[in-house]
Design an enzyme around this catalytic site. Structure first.
Site, PDB file in Angstrom:
ATOM      1  N   CYS A 196      49.470  38.608  43.372  1.00  0.00           N
ATOM      2  CA  CYS A 196      49.824  39.914  43.953  1.00  0.00           C
ATOM      3  C   CYS A 196      49.271  41.121  43.202  1.00  0.00           C
ATOM      4  CB  CYS A 196      51.343  40.016  44.071  1.00  0.00           C
ATOM      5  SG  CYS A 196      52.014  38.857  45.268  1.00  0.00           S
ATOM      6  N   PHE A 223      59.706  44.118  32.920  1.00  0.00           N
ATOM      7  CA  PHE A 223      58.255  44.356  33.042  1.00  0.00           C
ATOM      8  C   PHE A 223      57.751  45.267  31.912  1.00  0.00           C
ATOM      9  CE2 PHE A 223      59.382  42.550  36.958  1.00  0.00           C
ATOM     10  CZ  PHE A 223      58.257  41.924  37.442  1.00  0.00           C
TER      11      PHE A 223
HETATM   12  P1  NAD Z   1      49.484  31.427  50.383  1.00  0.00           P
HETATM   13  O1  NAD Z   1      48.026  31.489  50.268  1.00  0.00           O
HETATM   14  O2  NAD Z   1      50.275  30.622  49.429  1.00  0.00           O
HETATM   15  O3  NAD Z   1      49.895  30.940  51.854  1.00  0.00           O
HETATM   16  C1  NAD Z   1      49.287  31.399  53.027  1.00  0.00           C
HETATM   17  C2  NAD Z   1      49.330  30.278  54.043  1.00  0.00           C
HETATM   18  O4  NAD Z   1      48.905  30.768  55.295  1.00  0.00           O
HETATM   19  C3  NAD Z   1      48.411  29.095  53.721  1.00  0.00           C
HETATM   20  O5  NAD Z   1      49.165  27.907  53.671  1.00  0.00           O
HETATM   21  C4  NAD Z   1      47.401  29.077  54.868  1.00  0.00           C
HETATM   22  O6  NAD Z   1      46.978  27.777  55.211  1.00  0.00           O
HETATM   23  C5  NAD Z   1      48.222  29.717  55.971  1.00  0.00           C
HETATM   24  N1  NAD Z   1      47.438  30.286  57.070  1.00  0.00           N
HETATM   25  C6  NAD Z   1      46.356  31.096  57.016  1.00  0.00           C
HETATM   26  N2  NAD Z   1      45.905  31.378  58.263  1.00  0.00           N
HETATM   27  C7  NAD Z   1      46.733  30.748  59.118  1.00  0.00           C
HETATM   28  C8  NAD Z   1      46.786  30.637  60.527  1.00  0.00           C
HETATM   29  N3  NAD Z   1      45.908  31.266  61.315  1.00  0.00           N
HETATM   30  N4  NAD Z   1      47.766  29.900  61.079  1.00  0.00           N
HETATM   31  C9  NAD Z   1      48.658  29.247  60.304  1.00  0.00           C
HETATM   32  N5  NAD Z   1      48.655  29.297  58.964  1.00  0.00           N
HETATM   33  C10 NAD Z   1      47.708  30.044  58.366  1.00  0.00           C
HETATM   34  O7  NAD Z   1      49.960  32.954  50.347  1.00  0.00           O
HETATM   35  P2  NAD Z   1      51.317  33.556  49.750  1.00  0.00           P
HETATM   36  O8  NAD Z   1      51.250  33.596  48.263  1.00  0.00           O
HETATM   37  O9  NAD Z   1      52.485  32.906  50.414  1.00  0.00           O
HETATM   38  O10 NAD Z   1      51.197  35.071  50.254  1.00  0.00           O
HETATM   39  C11 NAD Z   1      51.273  35.397  51.617  1.00  0.00           C
HETATM   40  C12 NAD Z   1      51.406  36.904  51.732  1.00  0.00           C
HETATM   41  O11 NAD Z   1      52.631  37.341  51.115  1.00  0.00           O
HETATM   42  C13 NAD Z   1      50.288  37.691  51.035  1.00  0.00           C
HETATM   43  O12 NAD Z   1      50.018  38.850  51.764  1.00  0.00           O
HETATM   44  C14 NAD Z   1      50.906  38.062  49.696  1.00  0.00           C
HETATM   45  O13 NAD Z   1      50.352  39.237  49.147  1.00  0.00           O
HETATM   46  C15 NAD Z   1      52.357  38.306  50.093  1.00  0.00           C
HETATM   47  N6  NAD Z   1      53.323  38.093  49.003  1.00  0.00           N
HETATM   48  C16 NAD Z   1      53.161  37.053  48.133  1.00  0.00           C
HETATM   49  C17 NAD Z   1      54.094  36.864  47.129  1.00  0.00           C
HETATM   50  C18 NAD Z   1      53.925  35.722  46.142  1.00  0.00           C
HETATM   51  O14 NAD Z   1      54.631  35.728  45.131  1.00  0.00           O
HETATM   52  N7  NAD Z   1      53.054  34.745  46.374  1.00  0.00           N
HETATM   53  C19 NAD Z   1      55.201  37.716  47.012  1.00  0.00           C
HETATM   54  C20 NAD Z   1      55.344  38.739  47.929  1.00  0.00           C
HETATM   55  C21 NAD Z   1      54.403  38.937  48.943  1.00  0.00           C
END
Ligand code: NAD
Length: 432
Positions: free
Chosen positions: A263, A252
């Site tokens: 994020c 990084f």
């Molecule tokens: P994303 O947007 O890719 O996926 C979220 C999913 O949740 C979507 O498919 C959505 O349809 C579903 N969803 C929302 N409400 C719902 C409900 N009531 N019932 C069922 N499904 C529902 O998000 P992501 O990138 O996977 O991130 C999720 C969390 O993890 C966030 O808080 C993010 O900050 C954290 N995070 C993400 C990463 C990353 O690299 N993307 C890494 C670490 C932590």
């Protein structure tokens, strides 16, 4: 163990599939019917190396299931992970927790025997307390615990990161939940992952503080790169020289475009908003956010300078538009502001991305997607390497561009300036 993952995005799908691969029974739930139907047919909604084989394998052996029925999935599971999105609020900088609280309410209507409810989503300090309050309105305290287990995987490396994490953080003071979760993660602990049991609030903050620190490292070296450009020093030497110090470390610490993705931008804003609430000024992180926001204009100014201010009618090629390599995630990618700005100035944009055409640009007439690198760079006046895909690391520009006077602006410092000079290519990078 019987596990339910709520939210089948980057985190929920990857973690769910990996838990099933470790021998657990996993139901991945999403409210998006199309996503769930596609997954059942082996169509993977995201680009993540190695994910498709793992989904197909575990779906076939029936350890992995997909569903839209939250109530049924919860009733069949002992451990429930909340993995829904926590984006930035539309009118503010804090985290929008509506998806989390909606899920908490749904869970409260579906519990009839003991469940461990875990937030894997990144949530501000004390969100676990709120979830608990919501569930307590309908369910007895004896029937559930709320635990924080932040996820540290990186898109593009997600399966490896899940299976070989540096640490597993479990935020709970409940001995029974701690024991169950330590057991769930034991295959990763036995491969070297450190297991850290903290309070729930500490686990929530560890995630935000880690992301804010990594964002700070990136921003720090980007600012040093700005200085290097003025003093005839190559920032790559600085990154190596600093990174060799074990207290600092080289990761990084590479100059590049503004940090983006799903994020760092939202999490830096959310942690400062939380701190403001407690009247604590996280001034370092606030400066990082400001500096990162100015990064795109600094790089655009360099683009204008490279073209002597004459952008109108210029053919500009973008190699890669996602915020980093090995992902299709466009969230907060700097290309989303760079490309429209250049279009407004009259540039014609051609872009190629290994993860395909992007909806984000489909409405802009002068932005075209090319099916391969060769056709993207052909005839370009300026080529911008925006994303560090391996696909871009050994291109024979001299042969392929077919425009003698093209300029190459390498925003990832992939190529050697000396070698480019030998080939008489007008080559520019960041921080030298
Ligand atoms: P994303 O947007 O890719 O996926 C979220 C999913 O949740 C979507 O498919 C959505 O349809 C579903 N969803 C929302 N409400 C719902 C409900 N009531 N019932 C069922 N499904 C529902 O998000 P992501 O990138 O996977 O991130 C999720 C969390 O993890 C966030 O808080 C993010 O900050 C954290 N995070 C993400 C990463 C990353 O690299 N993307 C890494 C670490 C932590």
């Amino acid at each position: 163990m019987k596990i339910c993952m709520i939210g089948t995005g980057y985190v929920g799908l990857v973690s769910g599939v990996c838990f099933s691969d470790l021998g657990n029974d996993v139901i991945c739930v999403d409210r998006d019917l199309k996503k769930v139907e596609d997954l059942k047919r082996g169509i993977i909604p995201i680009y993540e190396p190695g994910l498709d084989e793992l989904v197909i394998k575990n779906y076939k052996n029936r350890r992995l299931k997909f569903s839209t029925d939250l109530k049924d999935s919860i009733s069949k599971s002992d451990v429930i992970f909340i993995c829904v999105g926590t984006p930035t609020k539309k009118n503010g900088n804090g985290a929008d927790l509506s998806q989390i609280y909606n899920v908490a309410k749904d869970i409260s209507e579906s519990i009839s025997k003991f469940k461990i409810i875990i937030t894997k989503s990144t949530v501000p300090v004390a969100t676990g307390d709120e979830i608990e309050k919501i569930i307590l309105k309908k369910v007895s305290k004896k029937l559930f615990t709320v635990v924080s287990n932040p996820e540290f995987l990186r898109e593009g490396e997600a399966i490896r990161d899940f299976n070989y994490p540096d640490r597993v953080v479990i935020g709970t003071m409940d001995l029974k939940s701690n024991k169950i979760l330590k057991n769930l993660y034991s295959p990763l602990i036995s491969k070297g992952a450190k297991y850290l049991n903290t309070s729930r609030r500490a686990a929530e903050l560890i995630k935000y503080a880690s992301n804010a620190f990594l964002a700070t490292k990136i921003t720090f070296i980007n600012e040093i790169a700005n200085l290097c450009e003025k003093i005839d020093v190559n920032v790559e030497d600085i990154s190596i020289g600093m990174g060799l110090d074990k207290r600092i470390g080289g990761r990084f610490l590479r100059a590049g475009p503004a940090y983006g993705g799903s994020c760092f931008p939202k999490d830096t804003k959310a942690i400062t908003t939380t701190a403001d609430k407690y009247k604590i000024n996280l001034s370092v992180i606030k400066s990082v956010i400001k500096s990162n926001e100015s990064r795109t204009s600094i790089l655009l100014k360099r683009v204008f300078d490279l073209l002597n201010g004459k952008v109108k009618g210029k053919k500009i090629c973008f190699l890669g538009v996602t915020f980093k390599a090995n992902t299709d995630d466009m969230r907060d990618s700097s290309s989303l502001s760079m490309i429209p700005t250049l279009v407004k100035k009259g540039a014609k944009i051609n872009y190629y991305d290994p993860t395909g055409k992007k909806d984000e640009f489909s409405k802009i007439k002068t932005v075209k997607f090319s099916e391969d690198i060769k056709s993207a760079i052909q005839g370009a006046d300026l080529i911008i390497i925006h994303t560090e895909w391996n696909d871009f690391k050994s291109i024979n520009f001299k042969k392929e561009v077919k425009n003698k006077n093209f300029i190459l602006f390498d925003m990832r410092n992939i190529y050697s300036p000396a070698k480019m000079k030998e080939q008489k290519i007008k080559y520019f990078g960041l921080g030298f």
